[in-house]
Motif scaffolding. Structure first.
Motif, PDB file in Angstrom:
ATOM      1  N   PHE A   1       0.847  -1.202   0.000  1.00 21.22           N
ATOM      2  CA  PHE A   1       0.000   0.000   0.000  1.00 21.22           C
ATOM      3  C   PHE A   1       0.876   1.244   0.000  1.00 21.22           C
ATOM      4  O   PHE A   1       1.854   1.303   0.744  1.00 21.22           O
ATOM      5  CB  PHE A   1      -0.889   0.002   1.247  1.00 21.22           C
ATOM      6  N   ARG A   2       0.518   2.204  -0.814  1.00 19.75           N
ATOM      7  CA  ARG A   2       1.275   3.469  -0.805  1.00 19.75           C
ATOM      8  C   ARG A   2       0.301   4.639  -0.888  1.00 19.75           C
ATOM      9  O   ARG A   2      -0.516   4.706  -1.823  1.00 19.75           O
ATOM     10  CB  ARG A   2       2.243   3.535  -1.981  1.00 19.75           C
ATOM     11  N   ALA A   3       0.430   5.538   0.072  1.00 22.13           N
ATOM     12  CA  ALA A   3      -0.459   6.701   0.091  1.00 22.13           C
ATOM     13  C   ALA A   3       0.116   7.817  -0.773  1.00 22.13           C
ATOM     14  O   ALA A   3       0.243   8.950  -0.326  1.00 22.13           O
ATOM     15  CB  ALA A   3      -0.662   7.168   1.532  1.00 22.13           C
TER      16      ALA A   3
ATOM     17  N   LEU B  80       6.057  -8.440  -5.792  1.00 21.17           N
ATOM     18  CA  LEU B  80       6.823  -9.675  -5.647  1.00 21.17           C
ATOM     19  C   LEU B  80       8.188  -9.267  -5.106  1.00 21.17           C
ATOM     20  O   LEU B  80       8.857  -8.424  -5.700  1.00 21.17           O
ATOM     21  CB  LEU B  80       6.978 -10.336  -7.013  1.00 21.17           C
ATOM     22  N   GLU B  81       8.557  -9.837  -3.989  1.00 17.56           N
ATOM     23  CA  GLU B  81       9.827  -9.451  -3.383  1.00 17.56           C
ATOM     24  C   GLU B  81      10.610 -10.696  -2.987  1.00 17.56           C
ATOM     25  O   GLU B  81      10.027 -11.709  -2.571  1.00 17.56           O
ATOM     26  CB  GLU B  81       9.570  -8.569  -2.148  1.00 17.56           C
ATOM     27  N   ALA B  82      11.925 -10.603  -3.166  1.00 21.27           N
ATOM     28  CA  ALA B  82      12.786 -11.734  -2.801  1.00 21.27           C
ATOM     29  C   ALA B  82      14.001 -11.205  -2.068  1.00 21.27           C
ATOM     30  O   ALA B  82      14.439 -10.073  -2.295  1.00 21.27           O
ATOM     31  CB  ALA B  82      13.210 -12.491  -4.048  1.00 21.27           C
TER      32      ALA B  82
ATOM     33  N   GLY C 122      13.125  -2.866  -8.554  1.00 22.40           N
ATOM     34  CA  GLY C 122      14.235  -2.191  -7.885  1.00 22.40           C
ATOM     35  C   GLY C 122      14.797  -3.113  -6.825  1.00 22.40           C
ATOM     36  O   GLY C 122      14.065  -3.919  -6.242  1.00 22.40           O
ATOM     37  N   GLY C 123      16.096  -3.007  -6.605  1.00 21.17           N
ATOM     38  CA  GLY C 123      16.690  -3.864  -5.585  1.00 21.17           C
ATOM     39  C   GLY C 123      17.989  -3.276  -5.100  1.00 21.17           C
ATOM     40  O   GLY C 123      18.458  -2.259  -5.619  1.00 21.17           O
ATOM     41  N   SER C 124      18.560  -3.917  -4.099  1.00 23.16           N
ATOM     42  CA  SER C 124      19.823  -3.395  -3.561  1.00 23.16           C
ATOM     43  C   SER C 124      20.476  -4.438  -2.671  1.00 23.16           C
ATOM     44  O   SER C 124      19.850  -5.409  -2.237  1.00 23.16           O
ATOM     45  CB  SER C 124      19.571  -2.130  -2.733  1.00 23.16           C
TER      46      SER C 124
ATOM     47  N   PHE D 195      15.238  -7.764  -3.987  1.00 21.78           N
ATOM     48  CA  PHE D 195      14.567  -6.856  -4.930  1.00 21.78           C
ATOM     49  C   PHE D 195      13.059  -6.938  -4.762  1.00 21.78           C
ATOM     50  O   PHE D 195      12.529  -7.850  -4.111  1.00 21.78           O
ATOM     51  CB  PHE D 195      14.942  -7.215  -6.374  1.00 21.78           C
ATOM     52  N   GLY D 196      12.383  -5.970  -5.379  1.00 26.81           N
ATOM     53  CA  GLY D 196      10.923  -5.979  -5.427  1.00 26.81           C
ATOM     54  C   GLY D 196      10.488  -5.621  -6.838  1.00 26.81           C
ATOM     55  O   GLY D 196      11.128  -4.795  -7.495  1.00 26.81           O
ATOM     56  N   ILE D 197       9.434  -6.267  -7.282  1.00 30.34           N
ATOM     57  CA  ILE D 197       8.923  -5.962  -8.625  1.00 30.34           C
ATOM     58  C   ILE D 197       7.417  -5.746  -8.527  1.00 30.34           C
ATOM     59  O   ILE D 197       6.708  -6.542  -7.884  1.00 30.34           O
ATOM     60  CB  ILE D 197       9.304  -7.085  -9.628  1.00 30.34           C
TER      61      ILE D 197
HETATM   62  N1  LIG Z   1      12.036  -5.628  -1.709  1.00 36.29           N
HETATM   63  C1  LIG Z   1      12.530  -4.566  -2.305  1.00 36.29           C
HETATM   64  O1  LIG Z   1      13.704  -4.417  -2.549  1.00 36.29           O
HETATM   65  C2  LIG Z   1      11.560  -3.514  -2.742  1.00 36.29           C
HETATM   66  C3  LIG Z   1      11.847  -2.191  -2.104  1.00 36.29           C
HETATM   67  N2  LIG Z   1      11.661  -2.207  -0.675  1.00 36.29           N
HETATM   68  C4  LIG Z   1      10.867  -1.173  -2.712  1.00 36.29           C
HETATM   69  O2  LIG Z   1       9.834  -0.936  -2.141  1.00 36.29           O
HETATM   70  O3  LIG Z   1      11.125  -0.682  -3.785  1.00 36.29           O
END
Ligand SMILES: NC(=O)C[C@H](N)C(=O)O
Length: 517
Positions: A251-253, A268-270, A427-429, A485-487
Motif C-alpha cells: 500500500f502506498r499513500a 513480488l519481493e525476494a 528495484g533492488g539493492s 529486490f521488489g517488482i
Molecule cells: N524488496 C525490495 O527491494 C523492494 C523495495 N523495498 C521497494 O519498495 O522498492
C-alpha cells in the motif's frame, strides 16, 4: 463452459471445459478430451448427441423462429454459438447465467463449424437485459472502471485474470527450482520500509471511555500502518531460513495520478542471504523474468490476449510492441549501466531534458524511457545501478564512495530495472548489514532511532521510518551480507499484456480518490 451430468442414467458429458474434464462417461471419452485448457479447445469437430453447457449469455440475436445466443464462461475469450427455438428462449437475455441442454452438431451458419442445438434451457441466474451494464459495443475504459465488480466478465478482462494466474504459477515454479522459501509477511506494520512517509496510518482513534489511557488513542497502542514493502520482514526471515520470496499486497499513500501507480498493489519481493554482490541479485531478476518469458511463450492465454479486440476495457499497446516486449524478456544480455553513466547518456542526448539534468536528480519516466530505448535498443530491459544515496532508501548499502560533503557524491549499491516503452518495473539493492553504517545512513537522511540520544516525544516517528528498532536488532545478532529486490506485479502484468494502465490489470484498482467497491 462446463458440461454437466444431468442424471446418472443419462450419458451427459461431465467436465469443466475451462479446467479439467471430470468423470466423463465412457461413451464420450472418444469425443471429449480428458483435459481441455480452454473453451476454444473443447469445441470438438465431430457431433456429440447430448451435452449440457453452463455459461453466461454474451449476446442474443433473435429471429422469428430461432434465437442465436453467444455463450461464454470466462475460460476463454471465445464463445459458443447456441441455436435456440424461439419458444424455448425465454429468459435467455444478455448477462443471464444459463444451462443449455442439446446436441453439438454441424452448423450451417458462418463463423463456426459446429453449434449447440438447444432442446431445453434452464435460466439459473436471470439478468435484466435493459439494465445489464456490459453492452456489446465500445464502452470507455473509464466507464468500465466504475464497476470493477462486473468488469471481469468482459472476455478480455477474464483472460487478464487467467494470465495473471499463469504468471504466478510460473514464478512459483521458478522460486521452487531455486529453493527459495515462499513466505507471508505482515500487512500491518509499525515500520515504514521506504522511509518516505507514504504509509496509510490505520491506527484507529477509538474515542473510548476506557480508563486505560492508551486505549483511546490507538487500537494497537502505537501507530500502525499498512505495509509499503515486505522487504524488512523478508530480511528477518532470510536470516532464519535462507533465500525467501513473497507476493503480497502493498500500500502506498502516494497522490500520483498516473497509469503506473495504485494505492494498493501486489509486489513480488525476494531476499537472498549470504550474498555479497548486487550482480547476484540482478542475475536472479533476469533469470526469473526470462523464465516467465520462456514458460509462457506457448501459453494459450497469451495467444488469446494477442488476438484481443477493441472490446477490452483498456487502451492497448500494439501487437508488435507486445511481441517485442516478450522477445526482450527472452533476450540473452540485459545491459547494466551506472546512474552516473545514465546521466551522461541523457545529458548528451538531443532531448529537451538534456540541458537541465543534474547528477543527483532522480530519473523521471521520460529519462527512463529514453535509456530503455537507446541502451536496451528498445527490446532488452536495462539495469541502472549505483544511484545517489540522497534519492534512495536508508537501508541500501553504501558503495563506500562517500565524500566529505555528507551525501553529495555518495552512491549506493542498488539498481532499478527499466523496460522499454514503459518505466521502471523493479528495484533492488544490497542491504546495509553493518549496524553502525546503517545508523550513519539513517542519520544522514534525518531519521532518528532509539540509538540516538533524543527524546522520543520529540521524534517525528513517520519521518524516522516508524519503529525500526527491531530492524536494527537484526544487525546485532548474526546478520550476513544480503540483498534483494521488489517488482511491481501489476506493472509486470501490464507490461506483458500490453494493457496501458495498471488500473485495468488490477481487478479492483484503488488510487488516490478512488476505491469503488
Ligand atoms: N524488496 C525490495 O527491494 C523492494 C523495495 N523495498 C521497494 O519498495 O522498492
Amino acid at each position: 463452459m462446463s458440461l454437466l451430468s444431468a442424471s446418472s442414467s443419462r450419458p451427459w458429458a461431465k467436465l469443466n471445459v475451462g479446467l479439467l474434464a471430470r468423470r466423463v462417461p465412457r461413451a464420450f471419452l472418444s469425443t471429449v478430451p480428458r483435459t481441455v485448457a480452454g473453451f476454444l479447445e473443447w469445441k470438438p469437430t465431430n457431433s456429440v448427441d447430448e451435452v449440457q453447457v453452463n455459461g453466461y449469455v454474451r449476446s442474443v440475436r433473435a429471429q422469428k423462429k430461432t434465437h442465436f445466443v453467444s455463450l461464454g464462461d470466462g475460460s476463454s475469450m471465445d464463445f459458443l454459438q447456441a441455436v435456440v427455438p424461439a419458444d424455448k428462449a425465454e429468459g435467455l437475455t444478455i448477462g443471464a447465467a444459463v444451462r443449455l441442454h442439446g446436441s453439438w452438431a454441424p452448423s450451417r451458419g458462418q463463423g463456426q463449424t459446429h453449434e449447440l442445438q438447444v432442446q431445453h434451457a434452464d435460466v439459473l441466474g436471470p439478468s435484466d437485459a435493459k439494465t445489464f451494464p456490459l453492452q456489446k459495443k465500445y464502452q470507455t475504459p473509464e466507464y468500465l472502471r466504475s464497476m470493477p465488480h462486473i468488469r471481469p466478465r468482459i472476455p478480455f478482462n477474464s483472460a487478464l485474470l487467467r494470465f495473471r494466474s499463469e504468471i504466478i504459477t510460473s514464478l512459483t515454479q521458478f522460486f521452487d527450482s531455486r529453493q527459495f522459501v515462499q513466505t507471508h509477511t505482515p500487512i500491518l506494520t509499525s515500520a515504514d520500509c521506504e522511509g518516505g512517509g507514504e504509509v496509510f496510518d490505520i491506527s484507529v482513534d477509538k474515542q473510548s471511555s476506557s480508563s486505560d489511557a492508551n486505549s483511546n488513542t490507538h487500537f494497537f497502542r502505537r501507530p500502525v500502518y499498512t505495509t509499503v514493502s515486505a522487504q524488512l520482514h523478508l530480511e528477518a526471515l532470510a536470516q532464519a531460513v535462507g533465500n525467501v520470496w513473497t507476493l503480497s499486497p502493498t500500500f502506498r499513500a502516494e497522490q500520483s495520478d498516473t497509469p503506473r501507480h495504485l494505492s494498493e498493489f501486489y509486489m513480488l519481493e525476494a531476499e537472498m542471504s549470504f550474498t555479497d554482490h548486487l550482480d547476484s541479485v540482478m542475475d536472479l531478476v533476469e533469470d526469473m523474468l526470462r523464465h516467465v518469458g520462456n514458460a509462457l511463450s506457448d501459453s494459450k492465454v497469451v495467444k488469446e490476449l494477442s488476438t484481443r479486440t477493441a472490446e477490452g476495457s483498456s487502451d492497448l499497446a500494439s501487437i508488435e510492441e507486445v511481441a517485442a516486449r516478450w522477445r526482450g524478456l527472452r533476450s540473452k544480455s540485459w545491459p547494466r549501466i551506472t546512474y552516473t553513466e545514465a546521466i551522461e547518456i541523457l545529458k548528451n542526448s538531443d532531448e529537451p531534458f538534456s540541458q537541465k539534468l543534474q547528477w543527483g536528480q532522480d530519473l523521471q519516466t521520460e529519462h527512463e524511457k529514453f535509456l530503455a530505448a537507446h541502451v536496451g535498443k528498445g527490446e532488452a530491459p536495462v539495469f541502472v545501478t549505483n544511484y545517489p544515496r540522497s534519492i534512495k532508501a536508508f537501508y541500501m548499502k553504501s558503495n563506500g564512495d562517500r565524500d566529505d560533503e555528507l551525501t553529495l557524491g555518495e552512491t549506493v549499491d542498488c539498481f532499478d530495472l527499466l523496460v522499454p516503452n514503459f518505466c521502471e518495473i523493479a528495484g533492488g539493492s544490497m542491504r546495509e548489514h553493518r549496524l553502525q553504517d546503517l545508523l550513519d545512513s539513517m542519520r544522514q537522511l534525518g531519521m532518528r532511532t532509539s540509538h540516538d540520544d533524543v527524546d522520543p516525544d520529540e521524534t517525528n516517528e513517520v519521518a524516522s521510518g516508524g519503529n525500526l528498532d527491531w530492524y536494527l536488532d537484526l544487525r546485532q545478532w548474526g546478520c550476513p551480507p544480503h540483498g534483494g529486490f521488489g517488482i511491481g506485479f501489476d506493472r509486470l502484468v501490464c507490461y506483458l499484456s500490453g494493457v496501458q494502465t495498471i488500473r485495468d490489470t488490477a481487478a479492483f484498482p484503488r488510487w488516490h480518490g478512488r476505491c469503488d467497491c
